[in-house]
Design an enzyme around this catalytic site. Structure first.
Site, PDB file in Angstrom:
ATOM      1  N   ASP B  73     -13.268  22.633  18.748  1.00  0.00           N
ATOM      2  CA  ASP B  73     -12.942  23.943  19.303  1.00  0.00           C
ATOM      3  C   ASP B  73     -13.739  24.073  20.589  1.00  0.00           C
ATOM      4  O   ASP B  73     -14.914  24.384  20.561  1.00  0.00           O
ATOM      5  CB  ASP B  73     -13.304  25.059  18.323  1.00  0.00           C
ATOM      6  CG  ASP B  73     -12.947  26.437  18.857  1.00  0.00           C
ATOM      7  OD1 ASP B  73     -12.331  26.519  19.940  1.00  0.00           O
ATOM      8  OD2 ASP B  73     -13.274  27.418  18.195  1.00  0.00           O
ATOM      9  N   TRP B  98     -22.092  19.294  15.453  1.00  0.00           N
ATOM     10  CA  TRP B  98     -21.325  19.333  14.217  1.00  0.00           C
ATOM     11  C   TRP B  98     -20.448  18.108  14.149  1.00  0.00           C
ATOM     12  O   TRP B  98     -20.246  17.435  15.151  1.00  0.00           O
ATOM     13  CB  TRP B  98     -20.519  20.624  14.119  1.00  0.00           C
ATOM     14  CG  TRP B  98     -19.164  20.651  14.770  1.00  0.00           C
ATOM     15  CD1 TRP B  98     -17.949  20.504  14.160  1.00  0.00           C
ATOM     16  CD2 TRP B  98     -18.865  20.894  16.159  1.00  0.00           C
ATOM     17  NE1 TRP B  98     -16.931  20.630  15.084  1.00  0.00           N
ATOM     18  CE2 TRP B  98     -17.455  20.868  16.310  1.00  0.00           C
ATOM     19  CE3 TRP B  98     -19.647  21.126  17.288  1.00  0.00           C
ATOM     20  CZ2 TRP B  98     -16.825  21.070  17.527  1.00  0.00           C
ATOM     21  CZ3 TRP B  98     -19.020  21.322  18.512  1.00  0.00           C
ATOM     22  CH2 TRP B  98     -17.629  21.295  18.625  1.00  0.00           C
ATOM     23  N   ASP B 117     -21.897  18.631  22.426  1.00  0.00           N
ATOM     24  CA  ASP B 117     -21.557  19.471  23.574  1.00  0.00           C
ATOM     25  C   ASP B 117     -22.292  18.987  24.816  1.00  0.00           C
ATOM     26  O   ASP B 117     -23.403  18.453  24.730  1.00  0.00           O
ATOM     27  CB  ASP B 117     -21.948  20.931  23.302  1.00  0.00           C
ATOM     28  CG  ASP B 117     -20.976  21.616  22.359  1.00  0.00           C
ATOM     29  OD1 ASP B 117     -19.873  21.080  22.145  1.00  0.00           O
ATOM     30  OD2 ASP B 117     -21.328  22.683  21.843  1.00  0.00           O
ATOM     31  N   ASN B 145     -17.809  24.858  14.181  1.00  0.00           N
ATOM     32  CA  ASN B 145     -17.713  24.736  15.637  1.00  0.00           C
ATOM     33  C   ASN B 145     -17.832  26.084  16.333  1.00  0.00           C
ATOM     34  O   ASN B 145     -17.614  26.182  17.529  1.00  0.00           O
ATOM     35  CB  ASN B 145     -16.414  24.026  16.037  1.00  0.00           C
ATOM     36  CG  ASN B 145     -15.178  24.770  15.565  1.00  0.00           C
ATOM     37  OD1 ASN B 145     -15.192  25.989  15.439  1.00  0.00           O
ATOM     38  ND2 ASN B 145     -14.096  24.045  15.306  1.00  0.00           N
ATOM     39  N   ASP B 146     -18.174  27.133  15.574  1.00  0.00           N
ATOM     40  CA  ASP B 146     -18.260  28.470  16.171  1.00  0.00           C
ATOM     41  C   ASP B 146     -19.630  28.781  16.749  1.00  0.00           C
ATOM     42  O   ASP B 146     -19.867  29.876  17.237  1.00  0.00           O
ATOM     43  CB  ASP B 146     -17.905  29.531  15.127  1.00  0.00           C
ATOM     44  CG  ASP B 146     -16.407  29.740  15.076  1.00  0.00           C
ATOM     45  OD1 ASP B 146     -15.703  29.107  15.873  1.00  0.00           O
ATOM     46  OD2 ASP B 146     -15.948  30.538  14.244  1.00  0.00           O
TER      47      ASP B 146
END
Lengths: 396, 173
Positions: B73, B98, B117, B145-146
């Site tokens: 995401d 993650w 990331d 992924n939040d």
């Protein structure tokens, strides 16, 4: 030369006509406008009406410039709908204390924009001015930062303390005294995240192993007791959403498969009740299930509202859905099925006797308003500068 | 449920329950550094797929339906000056992340994918991709992924996400 001469004559003629016209018109016109003072800044009422919402634009495409819009949904024109805004930097979370007339925001800054020293701060905004009136510097690099959550901040102990959820990825809660605006302490919540109301002076967090960790606080803010409840879900096979609707002393946590767990949060330790199915038996073949970001909210009549989608599958639980289902929480019964204009990602319900439903339409990032009684679509609110309003909240 | 996934999760949960916060951070760091030192598979592009005995994968790393992005995401680094396993110039790769388990259609195997990331610049803005397969809410940090995973980096500014093969997942029994 000839051209310049002709131009001058033309200009003189036109000016003459205009002056004559002005002289004539002055006889029929009202007095000129008074000279106006400069420097006047609008303010908002100390108590926000129920029709006002806090629309949280996370600024997903420029996170250091997030923004919260105060929107009056009862107004009919854009000019009267927008009451004001305030900035929240780096996908911060907010919560409101109407008693104190304050809105709190957990924010993060770097000294040079996207680089430089990091500063985490709890900013105290004044509800009437939407300007900062104070701040508490938070421990560096800890506060939870992610997609918007309603329970990343929690006011507790009758409005005296504020809990700030941390995720670094170690998890804890920073406790702040709202009277003195000082940090009281930091409470570890190992393996458990966020900060949900529990009792009068405590909170619960949701754990990876499928239970709550309930923390009771002593009068000085230290930990009196921490209790782990029994396991009630499996985070691999039967996960629940971390988003509840809190009605009275019961928090309703939906599961990704479509059950809802009533959790008694009135006492110092969370008590998980028997889950019931959100989807009537006859409709289960269509695989209806909850989905969205801020997917659930409640009204003051004991109902909760949740975004639902059919054909649920792995990966669809955050995508929102085409309907909002409304439940009488006490009766464990669906009382309304609202078909949205197209799709909903997050929702919020206003307080008071005649609540209205706000739904974020992710297709164009507009806000849609619905009548909670009839389920009818009322209007769209859009074009006020919003880009990614991922979380919406009824004002308190 | 893949066994390696399960192992990761159980270890994380075990640590979360038993360790101090600092200890947990250190342990997760250890796990992730460990994951990072697993040699990357010698992945060949689809062009080499015909050569027998060589690992293969197919698809466009700048497309959201690329197999590795099953649990992603975010903005695809392939569209931001990086690639599916590298960060764009001038950014910093987060060491904390993650994971997802994605099936490579070219060889029929499941792989553990680490979605590191890239940080230090504001949102890339291109190729936003959300698939969420196997994703779980925040209480399962290893699979969520939040969160802004620019943790452990000098800047928290989120720019884009990679999808790095860090291992072959064990087949389900």
């Amino acid at each position: 030369m000839m051209i310049a001469y002709k131009s001058r004559r033309l200009l003189a003629a036109v000016t003459g006509i205009l002056l004559t016209g002005t002289a004539l018109a002055q006889q029929d016109r009202p007095p000129p406008l008074p000279i106006e003072p400069t420097g006047i800044i609008e303010t908002l009422p100390a108590a926000y009406p129920p029709s006002w919402f806090l629309v949280q634009d996370a600024g997903f495409f420029h996170m250091s410039d997030g923004k919260v819009y105060v929107i009056d949904t009862a107004a009919d024109t854009l000019a009267s709908q927008v009451k004001g805004t305030f900035n929240v930097s780096m996908i911060g979370n907010i919560t409101q204390s109407p008693e104190r007339g304050e809105i709190y925001a957990a924010e993060t800054f770097h000294t040079r924009g996207s680089r430089g020293d990091r500063i985490d701060v709890l900013t105290v905004f004044d509800q009437t001015t939407l300007a900062p009136k104070g701040e508490v510097i938070l421990p560096k690099g800890k506060r939870f930062m992610g997609m918007p959550e309603r329970y990343a901040l929690l006011i507790m102990d009758n409005g005296r303390w504020l809990g700030v959820a941390n995720f670094s990825p170690a998890t804890s809660v920073t406790l702040i005294d709202l009277d003195t605006r000082k940090i009281v302490g930091e409470i570890p919540t190992p393996g458990c995240v966020l900060v949900y109301p529990t009792g009068t002076r405590g909170f619960s967090s949701l754990c990876a192993d499928g239970r709550f960790l309930s923390t009771e606080l002593a009068a000085d803010g230290s930990v009196a007791k921490q209790t782990r409840t029994d396991v009630f879900f499996n985070s691999d096979t039967t996960p629940i959403f971390e988003h509840p609707a809190v009605i009275g002393s019961t928090a309703f946590f939906p599961s990704i498969a479509g059950l809802v767990y009533p959790v008694d949060i009135g006492g110092p330790v969370a008590k998980v009740g028997e889950p019931w199915n959100l989807v009537p038996e006859a409709e289960r073949a269509q695989k209806w299930a909850p989905a969205g970001i801020g997917l659930i909210d409640k009204d003051d009549q004991g109902r909760f509202y949740i975004i639902m989608h059919p054909d649920a599958k792995d990966g669809s639980y955050q995508g929102g859905g085409p309907e909002v289902w409304v439940y009488d929480a006490a009766a464990k019964k669906r009382v309304q099925r609202i078909k949205l204009q197209s799709w909903g990602l997050s929702l919020a319900v206003s307080r008071g006797e005649n609540p209205v439903l706000m739904v974020v339409n992710p297709a164009d990032m507009s806000l849609e308003m619905y009548n909670t009684g009839s389920g009818e679509f009322i209007k769209t609110i859009s074009g006020f500068g919003q880009e990614t309003p991922l979380m919406v909240n009824g004002s308190k | 449920m893949k066994l390696l996934d399960k192992l990761f999760e159980q270890q994380t949960r075990h640590l979360a329950q038993r360790s101090s916060r600092r200890g947990m951070l250190k342990a997760i760091g250890g796990l992730l550094v460990g994951a990072g030192t697993i040699p990357l598979l010698p992945v060949a592009r689809a062009a080499a797929a015909d050569a027998p005995g060589r690992p293969t994968e197919k698809g466009d790393p700048a497309s959201c339906d690329y197999w590795r992005y099953c649990a992603i995401d975010g903005f695809l680094c392939s569209c931001c000056g990086g690639s599916e396993n590298t960060c764009p110039p001038g950014t910093e790769m987060s060491p904390v992340t993650w994971i997802g388990t994605c099936r490579n259609p070219a060889d029929g195997r499941n792989y553990v994918i680490s979605y590191n990331d890239c940080c230090g610049k504001s949102s890339c803005g291109a190729c936003l991709c959300q698939r969420d397969e196997g994703d779980r809410p925040l209480y399962r940090p290893d699979k969520t992924n939040d969160i802004n995973w620019c943790l452990g980096t000098t800047s928290l500014a989120y720019h884009c996400s990679t999808a790095i093969v860090v291992g072959v997942a064990f087949e389900a029994e």
